[in-house]
Design a protein around this motif. Structure first.
Motif, mmCIF file in Angstrom:
data_model
loop_
_atom_site.group_PDB
_atom_site.id
_atom_site.type_symbol
_atom_site.label_atom_id
_atom_site.label_comp_id
_atom_site.label_asym_id
_atom_site.label_seq_id
_atom_site.Cartn_x
_atom_site.Cartn_y
_atom_site.Cartn_z
ATOM 1 N N ASN A 4 0.823 -1.350 -0.052
ATOM 2 C CA ASN A 4 -0.061 -0.026 0.270
ATOM 3 C C ASN A 4 0.859 1.179 -0.053
ATOM 4 O OD1 ASN A 4 -2.637 -0.850 -0.215
ATOM 5 N ND2 ASN A 4 -2.541 -1.408 1.915
ATOM 6 N N ILE A 5 1.979 1.273 0.628
ATOM 7 C CA ILE A 5 2.902 2.380 0.629
ATOM 8 C C ILE A 5 3.318 2.750 -0.878
ATOM 9 C CG2 ILE A 5 5.224 3.040 1.313
ATOM 10 C CD1 ILE A 5 4.881 1.343 3.880
ATOM 11 N N THR A 6 3.692 1.990 -1.714
ATOM 12 C CA THR A 6 4.204 1.919 -2.926
ATOM 13 C C THR A 6 2.837 2.499 -3.785
ATOM 14 O OG1 THR A 6 5.370 0.274 -3.134
ATOM 15 C CG2 THR A 6 4.724 1.116 -5.239
ATOM 16 N N LYS A 7 1.630 2.076 -3.353
ATOM 17 C CA LYS A 7 0.398 2.586 -4.184
ATOM 18 C C LYS A 7 0.287 4.175 -3.658
ATOM 19 C CE LYS A 7 -4.218 1.379 -4.874
ATOM 20 N NZ LYS A 7 -5.183 1.218 -3.850
ATOM 21 N N ILE A 8 0.245 4.388 -2.339
ATOM 22 C CA ILE A 8 0.161 5.797 -1.739
ATOM 23 C C ILE A 8 0.786 6.578 -2.491
ATOM 24 C CG2 ILE A 8 -0.054 7.114 0.053
ATOM 25 C CD1 ILE A 8 -1.117 4.536 1.851
ATOM 26 N N GLU A 164 17.751 -2.605 -0.354
ATOM 27 C CA GLU A 164 16.924 -4.097 -0.135
ATOM 28 C C GLU A 164 15.538 -3.564 -0.015
ATOM 29 O OE1 GLU A 164 20.500 -6.536 2.271
ATOM 30 O OE2 GLU A 164 18.542 -5.703 3.371
ATOM 31 N N ILE A 165 15.183 -2.776 0.627
ATOM 32 C CA ILE A 165 13.772 -2.098 0.989
ATOM 33 C C ILE A 165 13.327 -1.566 -0.234
ATOM 34 C CG2 ILE A 165 12.200 -0.359 2.169
ATOM 35 C CD1 ILE A 165 14.228 -0.818 4.523
ATOM 36 N N LEU A 166 14.224 -0.834 -1.164
ATOM 37 C CA LEU A 166 13.391 -0.440 -2.205
ATOM 38 C C LEU A 166 13.284 -1.345 -3.326
ATOM 39 C CD1 LEU A 166 15.818 2.917 -2.620
ATOM 40 C CD2 LEU A 166 13.473 2.754 -2.656
ATOM 41 N N LEU A 167 14.081 -2.416 -3.342
ATOM 42 C CA LEU A 167 13.997 -3.479 -4.476
ATOM 43 C C LEU A 167 12.698 -4.382 -3.952
ATOM 44 C CD1 LEU A 167 17.529 -5.039 -4.643
ATOM 45 C CD2 LEU A 167 16.114 -3.990 -6.470
ATOM 46 N N GLU A 168 12.096 -4.201 -2.854
ATOM 47 C CA GLU A 168 10.845 -5.031 -2.382
ATOM 48 C C GLU A 168 9.842 -4.082 -2.921
ATOM 49 O OE1 GLU A 168 10.123 -7.127 1.211
ATOM 50 O OE2 GLU A 168 12.517 -7.123 1.472
ATOM 51 N N MET A 169 10.100 -2.990 -2.605
ATOM 52 C CA MET A 169 8.789 -1.852 -2.759
ATOM 53 C C MET A 169 8.658 -1.326 -4.333
ATOM 54 S SD MET A 169 9.726 1.128 -0.279
ATOM 55 C CE MET A 169 8.203 2.217 -0.460
ATOM 56 N N ILE A 170 9.685 -1.506 -5.181
ATOM 57 C CA ILE A 170 9.448 -1.030 -6.574
ATOM 58 C C ILE A 170 8.496 -1.417 -7.292
ATOM 59 C CG2 ILE A 170 11.066 -2.449 -7.674
ATOM 60 C CD1 ILE A 170 12.272 0.341 -9.037
ATOM 61 N N ASP A 171 7.555 -0.700 -8.018
ATOM 62 C CA ASP A 171 6.563 -1.236 -8.734
ATOM 63 C C ASP A 171 7.062 -1.427 -10.012
ATOM 64 O OD1 ASP A 171 3.284 0.015 -9.179
ATOM 65 O OD2 ASP A 171 4.533 -0.767 -10.726
ATOM 66 N N HIS A 172 6.945 -2.776 -10.485
ATOM 67 C CA HIS A 172 7.479 -3.351 -11.518
ATOM 68 C C HIS A 172 6.767 -2.789 -13.037
ATOM 69 C CE1 HIS A 172 10.458 -6.398 -10.073
ATOM 70 N NE2 HIS A 172 9.982 -5.852 -9.091
ATOM 71 N N HIS A 173 5.625 -2.446 -12.771
ATOM 72 C CA HIS A 173 5.075 -1.754 -14.077
ATOM 73 C C HIS A 173 5.410 -0.327 -14.316
ATOM 74 C CE1 HIS A 173 2.750 -5.407 -14.499
ATOM 75 N NE2 HIS A 173 2.362 -5.324 -13.276
#
Ligand code: SF4
Length: 351
Positions: A4-8, A164-173
């Protein structure tokens, strides 16, 4: 990881992003130029430089053909001049090795001079839609606060954790939008001082906010000691036919401001005793300039030589008149002295 953090963040970016020219393009060259200019430079200051730069060098080919002196002149006032020198070297390599087409592969981008992980990530994600993070100071601050990372963000360990955190969060689209969203969020919302926590759309998930540590994060390691240097400049004026000219010097050594121009410089200064052919016109005030790891203070001594100087017959020194100032790139400190004290003095002498 709370997606949700990425979406927000992406939603926030859609509503709040500033209208900037490099956000309207996916041309890797233009994105590269904007990213290099914006390193260590605020958007408000960088914008004008960006517009002038891409107006003069609209593509790799035009930049690759430029002279170093010309590119440094365009860069004058921005500081960190190795950025401009490295861009020129990289443009020549892209022109020769890649036929003028910007490489799309992250590792090839990373090999170009002056491009580190941050810039390679920004170009790969924005121009080529590849999911590489772009971690700058803004991003480190946002992640450190959001996830309560208390390892110094300028240490290898801290940077690794944030990556590491960014790699998990990044939106692949939308990796490019994601990287820009987090940078913009850091610049406008999660600012270094007085972040807008009260209205922040992420306050419910922000570890720093929830634990009252917003002003403690990010943690910075301040081990690097600052070097103090004092420069004594000799500004020698003379007349060449009817025009007043002065000596400038090209800095060729392996030091700050490489290949830019300043004045003959002395570490210790001795008076010219009673030589009546030489007159001290003015001793300037002290100019200070803060670099990342150096604090420069400089003083300028303006002398008038009744016969045209013959002392410094060296290729490093050039005699120029005020009309030629715009051909040479000067560091900001030197330019400030020229405008504030040297030009008024020359004007007085010419009137
Ligand atoms: S709540 Fe404050 S510290 Fe946390 S992300 Fe938002 S602005 Fe930054």
């Amino acid at each position: 990881m709370d997606m949700n953090i990425t979406k927000i963040l992406l939603e926030w970016y859609g509503d709040h992003k500033r209208d900037l020219p490099w956000r309207k393009t996916r041309d890797p060259y233009l994105i590269w130029v904007s990213e290099i200019i914006l390193q260590q430079t605020r958007v408000e200051q960088g914008l004008e430089y960006y517009l002038n730069f891409v107006d003069k060098y609209p593509d790799i080919r035009s930049l690759a053909r430029a002279s170093e002196q010309e590119v440094l002149k365009m860069w004058q006032g921005l500081g960190y001049y190795s950025r401009a020198r490295n861009m020129l070297s990289a443009a020549k390599i892209i022109f020769v090795d890649y036929g003028g087409t910007f490489p799309a592969d992250y590792n090839n981008i990373l090999k170009l001079k002056g491009i580190g992980q941050y810039t390679a990530g920004a170009i790969a994600s924005i121009a080529f839609n590849q999911p590489f993070p772009a971690m700058d100071g803004n991003v480190k601050r946002v992640i450190s606060r959001l996830f309560g990372v208390d390892t110094p963000v300028n240490s290898g360990k801290g940077a690794k954790r944030i990556n590491e955190i960014l790699l998990e969060m990044i939106d692949h689209h939308k990796p490019g939008d994601f990287n820009q969203a987090i940078m913009e969020f850091g610049a406008l919302n999660c600012k270094p001082k007085n972040p807008l926590c009260d209205t922040c759309p992420l306050s419910h998930a922000c570890q720093a906010h929830l634990s009252g540590r917003v002003d403690k994060l990010p943690v910075m390691d301040r081990k690097i000691k600052q070097k103090r240097r004092s420069f004594h400049y000799l500004v020698m004026l003379s007349k060449n036919k009817k025009e007043l000219v002065f000596m400038i010097r090209k800095r060729t050594g392996n030091d700050i401001w490489k290949n830019m121009y300043d004045f003959p410089e002395l570490e210790t200064f001795e008076s010219y005793k009673n030589n009546s052919r030489v007159k001290l016109i003015k001793t300037s005030s002290v100019y200070k300039h803060q670099l990342t790891h150096q604090l420069i203070s400089a003083k300028f001594y303006i002398y008038y030589f009744r016969s045209l100087f013959t002392v410094h017959r060296s290729p490093e020194y050039i005699a120029i008149g005020p009309g030629q100032l715009d051909q040479y790139p000067f560091p900001r400190l030197i330019d400030k002295f020229i405008q504030q004290e040297l030009m008024p003095e020359i004007k007085k002498m010419q009137d």
